[in-house]
Structures are given as structure tokens and as C-alpha cells.
Design a protein around this motif. Sequence first.
Motif, PDB file in Angstrom:
ATOM      1  N   THR A  58      -0.288   4.772  -4.297  1.00 37.53           N
ATOM      2  CA  THR A  58      -0.312   4.153  -2.976  1.00 37.53           C
ATOM      3  C   THR A  58      -0.360   5.214  -1.873  1.00 37.53           C
ATOM      4  OG1 THR A  58       2.084   4.165  -2.677  1.00 37.53           O
ATOM      5  CG2 THR A  58       1.163   2.301  -3.870  1.00 37.53           C
ATOM      6  N   SER A  63       3.337  -0.296   1.289  1.00 36.37           N
ATOM      7  CA  SER A  63       4.544  -0.689   0.562  1.00 36.37           C
ATOM      8  C   SER A  63       4.529  -2.155   0.137  1.00 36.37           C
ATOM      9  CB  SER A  63       5.780  -0.452   1.419  1.00 36.37           C
ATOM     10  OG  SER A  63       5.687   0.796   2.032  1.00 36.37           O
ATOM     11  N   ASP A  67       6.278  -4.075  -3.097  1.00 35.43           N
ATOM     12  CA  ASP A  67       7.265  -5.139  -2.844  1.00 35.43           C
ATOM     13  C   ASP A  67       6.832  -6.455  -3.488  1.00 35.43           C
ATOM     14  OD1 ASP A  67       8.751  -3.400  -1.375  1.00 35.43           O
ATOM     15  OD2 ASP A  67       8.086  -4.128   0.577  1.00 35.43           O
ATOM     16  N   ARG A 103       2.669   8.464  -4.590  1.00 39.58           N
ATOM     17  CA  ARG A 103       1.877   8.537  -3.358  1.00 39.58           C
ATOM     18  C   ARG A 103       0.714   9.510  -3.479  1.00 39.58           C
ATOM     19  NH1 ARG A 103       3.633   6.291   1.895  1.00 39.58           N
ATOM     20  NH2 ARG A 103       5.517   5.176   1.390  1.00 39.58           N
TER      21      ARG A 103
END
Length: 292
Positions: A58, A63, A67, A103
Motif C-alpha cells: 500500500t 489505509s 481496514d 508500504r
Amino acid sequence: MPTRVRKAVFPVAGLGTRLLPATKTIPKEMITIVDRPLIQYAVDEAREAGIEQLIFVTGRGKSALVDYFDVGFELEATLRDKGKSLDVLDPSNARFGEVVSVRQQVPLGLGHAVWCARDIVGDEPFAVLLPDELMFGQPGCLAQMVEAYDKVGGNLVAALEVPESETHKYGVIDPGASDGRLTEIKGLVEKPAPGTAPSNLMLPGRYILQPEVMRALDAQEKGAGGEIQLTDAMAKLIGQQPLHAFRFEGERYDCGGADGFVIANIAMALKRQDVGPAVKAFLSTAKARGAV
Ligand code: G1P
């Protein structure tokens, strides 16, 4: 039998600029196809193929994607209080430890995104799924590929024919001998200049790769568009490991842009028993009116 594919990498760090303004605050992969975010289709496809670990690469502002696969405690409590079923949430509830995220801090290319997952992938084969490309098949594209992989091992990429005028947008295969749905790959080119593609067989974003591709990516060499390309790293493995293209049986929808998203929505809605009839009736009326 080759080592089983248990892990899948989902490169989801992209900004989705072709879908602005929606993607200003919503990750592209969270935009819906009917009533599920785009990422759910790729995750369903991976799970159907036996994948046990979902690795999301990501970036900032993404986010919501991670989630989404968490437990929605308040939501569940509210639904329970109202006597409503929780079944609808099932596909979005990850098993404990199923989701891992890492990330990609800088957008250096698809090859770089995959390389960011190198330590999580470790020393085993893994799949890569580009969620923008919605693949519909029965079974799904990756499940079909795993079946072929069990026979040939090595590296396997999905391949689809596109009109010659479109090859410059994709990774393209230089094909060797074919056997059924499998074709040997003699070479690979990322985004060939118009008129120079070795074939019209493109890579639609489904891969089963050996961990050695991470070593090829270690060099961080830049390719087409100044980006670190996965296609180039795979090309380096030719001659060292088997590399096959697999022509999957099914449909492909490119959800990278607004037109593809709308088309995918219509196509997937028509397959559904709940919303399909209403969409079909709307299309028939629109056709009768001459709007289609
Ligand atoms: C990427 C890959 C390319 C592949 C394409 C499929 O390109 O680099 O090989 O054909 O996805 O969508 P991108 O669309 O990120 O430029």
C-alpha cells in the motif's frame, strides 16, 4: 509437484489518477463493482486458488483497504441489535494473520512494489494479482493458473490477446511453442513502441512467480517509463527457469479508468440474480429508446 503457492501480493499503492476526483479520498480499489469494492474480487479470486496470505503493498491514503478486511465491531453490534444477518460481511472478514501490509513509500514501478514484499514472501513461490484487472472465470483466473502450474512449475503469467493497436499499453509476450492453453515465453517486452510488439498477447496482471524474481529485482534497474518493471525482471529469468503464458478462459475487465469501471459494473451486475434483472430491464428499455 512444484511447491504450493500460498502467498499473494496485491500492488495497491497507486494513486488512481485516471479515476479522480473519486480517488482523492477513496482508494481506487475501494470503489465498488455492484456492491463490493474492487479489491474484494481479486481477494476472492486468490482465496479460491488456495492463497492463505494476502500481502497488500500500500501507500499513503490507502489505509481504508487494510481496514476493510478488519472486524467492524460497532457495525456488527449494530446489525446484531437490529436482528440483521452478518453474512454479508463474511468475504471482508480476514482470518487471523491472513492480511499483511507493507508500504511502497515512493511510486517507482510495479517491479518495485512487488520487491517491497520480498521479506514477507521469503523463499517460496507467490502469486501477484493486479486488482484493477477484474478477471471473471469459473473457476477464477488464478485457480486455473494454479492447476496449470501444478503441471509445469516455474513461472507462469496469464496472457490475453488484444488488438495490435493496444499492445503499447501492456507487457507483451514473444511466444514460443504452444501446448493447449500453455505457451512457452521466449521474450517479454514492457510497453513496446507501437508497431514493434512481438505478438498481440499481453499480460493482464496475474502471475505465479518463483522467489528468484526478487533477486532479479534487487538490481532496481529502470525500464519503460523510467520505472522498475516486473516484466523486465521476469525476462531476466528466461533460460534459467521455465516461463509460460497461460491463456485463461473467462472475461477481463480493465477497471483502471471510468469507462472500464462502468462496463465492469454492468457486466458483473448482469451475472447477479438479485440486481441482474433490473439492470437487464433498464438496458432493454434504453435500447428500445435508441439510447444504446
Ligand atoms: C502493468 C504491467 C503490464 C501489464 C499491465 C496490466 O502496467 O506493467 O505489464 O500488462 O499492468 O494492466 P501498468 O498498467 O501498471 O502500466
